[in-house]
Scaffold this motif. Structure first.
Motif, PDB file in Angstrom:
ATOM      1  N   GLY A 138       0.795  -1.229   0.000  1.00  0.00           N
ATOM      2  CA  GLY A 138       0.000   0.000   0.000  1.00  0.00           C
ATOM      3  C   GLY A 138       0.824   1.274   0.000  1.00  0.00           C
ATOM      4  O   GLY A 138       0.306   2.339   0.306  1.00  0.00           O
ATOM      5  N   ALA A 318      -7.388 -13.883  -1.664  1.00  0.00           N
ATOM      6  CA  ALA A 318      -6.343 -13.007  -1.151  1.00  0.00           C
ATOM      7  C   ALA A 318      -5.134 -13.065  -2.054  1.00  0.00           C
ATOM      8  O   ALA A 318      -4.814 -14.105  -2.612  1.00  0.00           O
ATOM      9  CB  ALA A 318      -5.951 -13.429   0.252  1.00  0.00           C
ATOM     10  N   GLU A 387     -13.193  -5.323   0.738  1.00  0.00           N
ATOM     11  CA  GLU A 387     -12.253  -5.521  -0.349  1.00  0.00           C
ATOM     12  C   GLU A 387     -11.169  -4.457  -0.207  1.00  0.00           C
ATOM     13  O   GLU A 387     -11.456  -3.295   0.097  1.00  0.00           O
ATOM     14  CB  GLU A 387     -12.964  -5.403  -1.694  1.00  0.00           C
ATOM     15  CG  GLU A 387     -13.901  -6.557  -1.935  1.00  0.00           C
ATOM     16  CD  GLU A 387     -14.213  -6.722  -3.411  1.00  0.00           C
ATOM     17  OE1 GLU A 387     -13.475  -7.455  -4.084  1.00  0.00           O
ATOM     18  OE2 GLU A 387     -15.183  -6.100  -3.865  1.00  0.00           O
ATOM     19  N   HIS A 388      -9.931  -4.873  -0.432  1.00  0.00           N
ATOM     20  CA  HIS A 388      -8.810  -3.973  -0.180  1.00  0.00           C
ATOM     21  C   HIS A 388      -8.893  -2.693  -1.005  1.00  0.00           C
ATOM     22  O   HIS A 388      -8.553  -1.612  -0.520  1.00  0.00           O
ATOM     23  CB  HIS A 388      -7.492  -4.703  -0.471  1.00  0.00           C
ATOM     24  CG  HIS A 388      -6.281  -3.881  -0.177  1.00  0.00           C
ATOM     25  ND1 HIS A 388      -5.575  -3.214  -1.144  1.00  0.00           N
ATOM     26  CD2 HIS A 388      -5.664  -3.599   0.997  1.00  0.00           C
ATOM     27  CE1 HIS A 388      -4.581  -2.565  -0.586  1.00  0.00           C
ATOM     28  NE2 HIS A 388      -4.607  -2.786   0.712  1.00  0.00           N
ATOM     29  N   HIS A 389      -9.376  -2.799  -2.220  1.00  0.00           N
ATOM     30  CA  HIS A 389      -9.412  -1.594  -3.049  1.00  0.00           C
ATOM     31  C   HIS A 389     -10.467  -0.601  -2.576  1.00  0.00           C
ATOM     32  O   HIS A 389     -10.446   0.564  -2.943  1.00  0.00           O
ATOM     33  CB  HIS A 389      -9.598  -1.961  -4.536  1.00  0.00           C
ATOM     34  CG  HIS A 389     -10.951  -2.511  -4.861  1.00  0.00           C
ATOM     35  ND1 HIS A 389     -11.994  -1.711  -5.233  1.00  0.00           N
ATOM     36  CD2 HIS A 389     -11.425  -3.782  -4.838  1.00  0.00           C
ATOM     37  CE1 HIS A 389     -13.066  -2.472  -5.442  1.00  0.00           C
ATOM     38  NE2 HIS A 389     -12.742  -3.726  -5.214  1.00  0.00           N
ATOM     39  N   ALA A 392      -8.486  -0.024   2.565  1.00  0.00           N
ATOM     40  CA  ALA A 392      -7.226  -0.745   2.754  1.00  0.00           C
ATOM     41  C   ALA A 392      -7.105  -1.316   4.169  1.00  0.00           C
ATOM     42  O   ALA A 392      -6.772  -2.482   4.356  1.00  0.00           O
ATOM     43  CB  ALA A 392      -6.045   0.170   2.444  1.00  0.00           C
ATOM     44  N   GLY A 395      -9.212  -4.281   4.747  1.00  0.00           N
ATOM     45  CA  GLY A 395      -9.197  -5.212   3.626  1.00  0.00           C
ATOM     46  C   GLY A 395      -7.884  -5.973   3.549  1.00  0.00           C
ATOM     47  O   GLY A 395      -7.506  -6.438   2.490  1.00  0.00           O
ATOM     48  N   ARG A 396      -7.183  -6.066   4.668  1.00  0.00           N
ATOM     49  CA  ARG A 396      -5.926  -6.818   4.675  1.00  0.00           C
ATOM     50  C   ARG A 396      -5.781  -7.549   5.997  1.00  0.00           C
ATOM     51  O   ARG A 396      -6.430  -7.226   6.984  1.00  0.00           O
ATOM     52  CB  ARG A 396      -4.753  -5.885   4.432  1.00  0.00           C
ATOM     53  CG  ARG A 396      -4.626  -4.796   5.456  1.00  0.00           C
ATOM     54  CD  ARG A 396      -3.698  -3.717   4.960  1.00  0.00           C
ATOM     55  NE  ARG A 396      -3.543  -2.688   5.972  1.00  0.00           N
ATOM     56  CZ  ARG A 396      -3.019  -1.498   5.736  1.00  0.00           C
ATOM     57  NH1 ARG A 396      -2.601  -1.182   4.530  1.00  0.00           N
ATOM     58  NH2 ARG A 396      -2.905  -0.620   6.697  1.00  0.00           N
ATOM     59  N   ILE A 410      -3.952  -9.121   0.930  1.00  0.00           N
ATOM     60  CA  ILE A 410      -5.037  -8.171   0.695  1.00  0.00           C
ATOM     61  C   ILE A 410      -6.218  -8.927   0.083  1.00  0.00           C
ATOM     62  O   ILE A 410      -6.042  -9.895  -0.640  1.00  0.00           O
ATOM     63  CB  ILE A 410      -4.590  -6.992  -0.195  1.00  0.00           C
ATOM     64  CG1 ILE A 410      -4.152  -7.464  -1.579  1.00  0.00           C
ATOM     65  CG2 ILE A 410      -3.467  -6.232   0.480  1.00  0.00           C
ATOM     66  CD1 ILE A 410      -3.779  -6.323  -2.517  1.00  0.00           C
ATOM     67  N   SER A 412      -9.796  -9.763  -1.881  1.00  0.00           N
ATOM     68  CA  SER A 412     -10.683  -9.498  -3.015  1.00  0.00           C
ATOM     69  C   SER A 412     -11.859 -10.451  -2.881  1.00  0.00           C
ATOM     70  O   SER A 412     -11.713 -11.574  -2.410  1.00  0.00           O
ATOM     71  CB  SER A 412      -9.929  -9.733  -4.325  1.00  0.00           C
ATOM     72  OG  SER A 412     -10.815 -10.225  -5.311  1.00  0.00           O
TER      73      SER A 412
ATOM     74  N   TRP B 159       1.044  -3.559   9.409  1.00  0.00           N
ATOM     75  CA  TRP B 159      -0.388  -3.300   9.353  1.00  0.00           C
ATOM     76  C   TRP B 159      -1.040  -3.320  10.741  1.00  0.00           C
ATOM     77  O   TRP B 159      -2.193  -3.763  10.900  1.00  0.00           O
ATOM     78  CB  TRP B 159      -1.080  -4.311   8.426  1.00  0.00           C
ATOM     79  CG  TRP B 159      -0.684  -4.204   6.990  1.00  0.00           C
ATOM     80  CD1 TRP B 159      -0.098  -3.121   6.381  1.00  0.00           C
ATOM     81  CD2 TRP B 159      -0.846  -5.193   5.971  1.00  0.00           C
ATOM     82  NE1 TRP B 159       0.110  -3.395   5.052  1.00  0.00           N
ATOM     83  CE2 TRP B 159      -0.341  -4.640   4.771  1.00  0.00           C
ATOM     84  CE3 TRP B 159      -1.377  -6.479   5.952  1.00  0.00           C
ATOM     85  CZ2 TRP B 159      -0.349  -5.347   3.572  1.00  0.00           C
ATOM     86  CZ3 TRP B 159      -1.389  -7.170   4.755  1.00  0.00           C
ATOM     87  CH2 TRP B 159      -0.881  -6.616   3.578  1.00  0.00           C
TER      88      TRP B 159
END
Lengths: 623, 264
Positions: A138, A318, A387-389, A392, A395-396, A410, A412, B159
């Motif tokens: 990211g 992922a 979802e990561h997009h 963030a 989504g991870r 990440i 999806s 993270w």
């Protein structure tokens, strides 16, 4: 009077292949901006002389004895550094492949990156891998520094060639670097001032590139995400504590807890030693809230608004980087740390392993240490995720094995549905009626037990053919039997549903409930649906737990595509049909079906006979 | 959010993670400026409460002002204070340089206290900018069976997911101030009105920038007698914070050796 305390600071990571000059660059930056502590220059000089070396800038960062002796950076070191514009925290990440976990540690917390490439050696394996990981981690702002220009006679052509090769690589990743700068860290070219040795270059210096980076802003505009860290009852207050990862909330908001799916109203935002309690809070803040209603919530849940809630699913895709000593294998179990939740997950499949040097991907049965892969992970219960997009921070995730973090990824949801609607019960005050006719009485009269024969399998595997033949055969034998098939429910009961992942899941949920009611009424129901998702079939089983039989009508994808009775595979291959199971959306095979019928190995009559035998054995009334 | 708010929010997140995940947890209180900020952040994180014990591993050689400070604020802040002694210097590794050998007492005292109380986690106020080995620390830094720090093989940390579970017999050091700078500590102390020992403020042209044992800690030349003056001084100084701490400077690797053994 001291200067105001809100002078900005920016976290920068320096990455690149081993020996491409990361630590040297840092030493140079510190010295040239006058940021070295007093006596440090002399200390490094003395240290270099003691080792019989020319002046070694890298000793500044490589503070550890072992690193000095081996000449490589082991871990991520950080020091502060100032320009006129702001303060920088510089993280020097190791370039050695085996130290990738430390590079990840350094880069993940950075707002921007300097990526070094040796002008003489050119783009190397780690140059690409680091670029790929920055993208995955990211870090969106990257300045590429082509170092050691002194070794290539400050050649504009050489710089252009290296820059072009790396620009192309980043382009394929979808990353646009902020700039490319030709430098010599050792001799100080294009660090603070433009170098006279490269008159052909009139772009940014390293310092200019740094000062052009934008500080990372908190995602206050996104939907609210507040993962619950803890619930405190130190005094009369019951405070739900956590850090807002995205969006904002205010007193009076109706909020939703996921995955428990409970709602409540924010009564107050709690603080300590603040004269006026705040009425709102936003991303980046560590907060505590109290609720108007007394509901049971615990660590691991995510607070959102009712609208724009996180996705609920027990399965997701992922893209992950793997740091574990042992390879990641299908069927392996790991602890998933997602926001503040911890759950056991199983690797359902490894879809592909990505070669970061040319971005090609290949099928694989394992993911080795330091590799990047796309996998599908499954949990027992529902998870709240994004979802990561879209978001963030939520989504991870991190995977843990034997206490150690072994991978990060990440999320999806491509091809997978949001399952929230399926578990949301809108009606309240329900009381199930107690029937006066028992299941045993029904099965005695009917001569067989009620139940669900749940056929699942690829399109073209033979589900409908077998279902209708079995219905006919059993009816002739005196069974109360009925087939539920796609077309006879989609015309009525499910006429309002389309073919998105969510609608397909809802289609199956309704069929599962109807099948359970039929089964309760004493019928033998044969349901004939692709039903590609395990979670949907598990839910159908939960609707009729005792009476549910999962029957895998199995034929290979190749065999089904060859048969293609409705011409659907051809349309899916040409793209005329999108999200077609087996081609462009997943089919999750049953893990432990009650019966497998191999239609690609057996003739129809043989399959039918297997099914009839099974039914007679399993649905005989208890005497 | 301004810079100090962002630092504070990150630290509170770390403290709450530790409190949620570790059963036997304590805050280490050296009475210095950094650990006072830690205690302040604990009270912020837990809304005025200090719901875990506060431990001072006492070398017995601190300045009198430090002991006075401990007595006063452990009462005022309603702390569950644990004071643990350190063994005599004769028991310390004789190959260490003198000041490092003296500082090693604290490590031995700490290890004894760990064994006695069975703590799974110790919260300590170290910062990355203090010196090189601390720059490599993690927020959650696991220690081995013998309490040693394996700095060459640390777990990845990213993270905001920390290593919060451990093999039996090991413990973790939690470092909520890791991302703070020295000047941030002063600015935050000023903003929040956190009490400080007066040894930090200049008298007769000298002040202490870092407080340790009386016999191995030395003042630096300074005229900074107020918080504002200290902040102004730090904005321009090039003298390292721990320059007055003798054990850091006796040999290139003296401090690294101390830290690997378990020193903070």
């Amino acid at each position: 009077m001291a200067r105001p305390s809100n002078r900005t600071s920016l976290r920068i990571v320096i990455v690149g292949h081993v020996d491409h000059g990361k630590s040297t660059l840092v030493g140079r930056l510190f010295h040239d901006t006058g940021s070295l502590p007093e006596g440090k220059f002399e200390a490094i000089k003395a240290m270099s002389e003691r080792r019989g070396m020319p002046f070694e800038w890298a000793f500044l960062m490589d503070a550890l004895q072992a690193e000095r002796d081996q000449g490589i950076t082991i871990d991520t070191a950080q020091i502060q550094f100032k320009t006129e514009k702001r303060d920088y925290v510089i993280i020097d990440a190791p370039g050695h492949k085996e130290f990738l976990k430390n590079m990840v540690t350094g880069a993940a917390s950075s707002e921007a990156a300097l990526l070094l490439i040796d002008a003489a050696e050119g783009v190397q394996e780690q140059s690409r891998r680091h670029g790929y990981l920055l993208h995955l981690l990211g870090v969106k702002q990257v300045a590429v520094l082509v170092n050691k220009m002194d070794l290539v006679d400050y050649s504009a052509d050489r710089f252009g060639a290296v820059a072009q090769e790396y620009r192309d690589y980043l382009h394929d990743l979808g990353v646009t670097p902020n700039c490319f700068v030709p430098i010599s860290a050792r001799s100080g070219d294009n660090i603070i001032e433009l170098s006279r040795k490269m008159p052909w270059y009139q772009g940014r210096t390293v310092l200019g590139a740094l000062d052009d980076f934008e500080p990372g802003a908190q995602p206050v505009e996104l939907p609210l995400r507040l993962p619950v860290q803890d619930v405190y009852k130190f005094d009369e207050r019951r405070i739900i504590a956590g850090r807002i990862e995205a969006g904002s909330l205010k007193v009076g908001d109706e909020v939703l807890f996921s995955p428990s799916n409970k709602t409540a109203t924010v009564k107050s935002i709690e603080t300590w030693r603040v004269p006026n309690p705040p009425a709102d809070a936003s991303a980046g803040m560590s907060v505590g809230i109290t609720l108007t209603e007394q509901i049971f919530v615990e660590r691991g849940e995510v607070v959102s608004h009712v609208k724009d809630a996180p996705i609920e699913s027990n399965v997701f895709r992922a893209r992950l980087f793997w740091l574990g000593q042992a390879p990641l294998l299908p069927g392996n179990r790991y602890t998933l740390k997602l926001n503040t939740s911890e759950t056991e997950v199983t690797v359902q499949s490894i879809d592909k392993v990505i070669d970061t040097s040319d971005l090609s991907s290949a099928a694989a049965d394992r993911v080795e240490r330091n590799a990047v892969a796309e996998v599908v992970l499954r949990a027992r219960g529902l998870l709240a995720l994004d979802e990561h997009h879209r978001c963030a921070a939520t989504g991870r995730f991190v995977l843990v094995e034997d206490f150690q973090p072994v991978g990060g990824g990440i999320i999806s949801m491509e091809g997978y549905p949001d399952q929230r609607a399926l578990v949301t019960r809108r009606a309240t005050n329900l009381t199930a009626v107690g029937h006066r006719v028992s299941a045993a009485a029904r099965s005695l009269r009917n001569g067989h037990k009620g139940g669900v024969m749940w056929f699942t399998g690829l399109s073209g595997a033979g589900k409908s053919t077998l279902a209708l033949a079995l219905e006919e055969r059993l009816f002739a034998k005196g069974y109360h039997v009925y087939v539920l098939d796609g077309d006879n429910v989609r015309g009525g009961l499910n006429a309002n549903l389309g073919f998105s992942p969510e609608d397909r899941a809802e289609n199956i949920r309704r069929v599962g409930e109807v099948a359970a009611l039929f089964s309760d009424a004493g019928f033998l129901v044969i349901s004939s649906f692709i039903s590609p998702y395990r979670s949907d079939r598990e839910r159908a089983r939960a609707a009729a737990p005792e009476a549910f039989h999962e029957i895998h009508i199995k034929a290979s994808l190749a065999a089904c595509e060859e048969r293609d009775p409705k011409g659907l595979y051809r349309k899916a291959r040409t793209g005329e049909i999108r999200e077609f199971t087996g081609i462009s959306s997943p089919y999750e095979e049953p893990g432990a079906p009650d019966l497998v019928v191999r239609t690609d190995l057996l003739a129809v009559e043989e399959c039918l006979s297997e099914l009839v035998t099974y039914v007679e054995r399993k649905f005989a009334p208890d005497l | 959010m301004d810079h100090l708010d962002a630092l504070e929010a990150e630290s509170i997140h770390v403290l709450r993670e530790a409190f949620a995940k570790l059963d036997k947890l304590a805050v280490l209180w050296s009475l210095g400026k950094d650990s006072n900020v830690v205690l302040w952040l604990v009270r912020k994180a837990f809304f005025g409460h200090v719901p875990l014990p506060v431990m001072h591993v006492d070398t017995g050689k601190k300045f009198k002002q430090m002991y006075d400070f401990r007595e006063r604020y452990s009462r005022e802040w309603n702390l569950k204070l644990i004071v643990e002694p350190c063994p005599p210097i004769e028991q310390m590794d004789p190959t260490l340089p003198p000041a490092a050998r003296s500082a090693a007492r604290k490590t031995a005292g700490l290890n004894a206290a760990l064994a006695k109380h069975g703590f799974q986690g110790l919260i300590a106020g170290i910062r990355r900018d203090e010196e090189g080995t601390r720059a490599k620390e993690r927020y959650f830094s696991p220690r081995g069976i013998d309490n040693r720090w394996n700095l060459k093989d640390q777990p990845p940390e990213f993270w905001n997911q920390y290593m919060t579970s451990f093999p039996p017999g090991t413990h973790v050091r939690v470092h909520p101030l890791l991302h703070w700078g020295e000047i941030d500590i002063w600015r935050y102390s000023q903003r929040e009105g956190i009490p400080l020992i007066d040894l930090y403020f200049a008298k007769d042209g000298k002040r202490y920038r870092s407080l340790g044992d009386e016999d191995i800690t030395f003042p630096v030349a300074s005229n900074a007698a107020t918080l504002d003056e200290i902040i102004t001084e730090l904005e321009t100084t090039k003298v390292a914070e721990r320059s007055g701490r003798a054990m850091d400077h006796e040999a290139e690797d003296a401090f690294e050796r101390l830290r690997a053994e378990g020193y903070l």
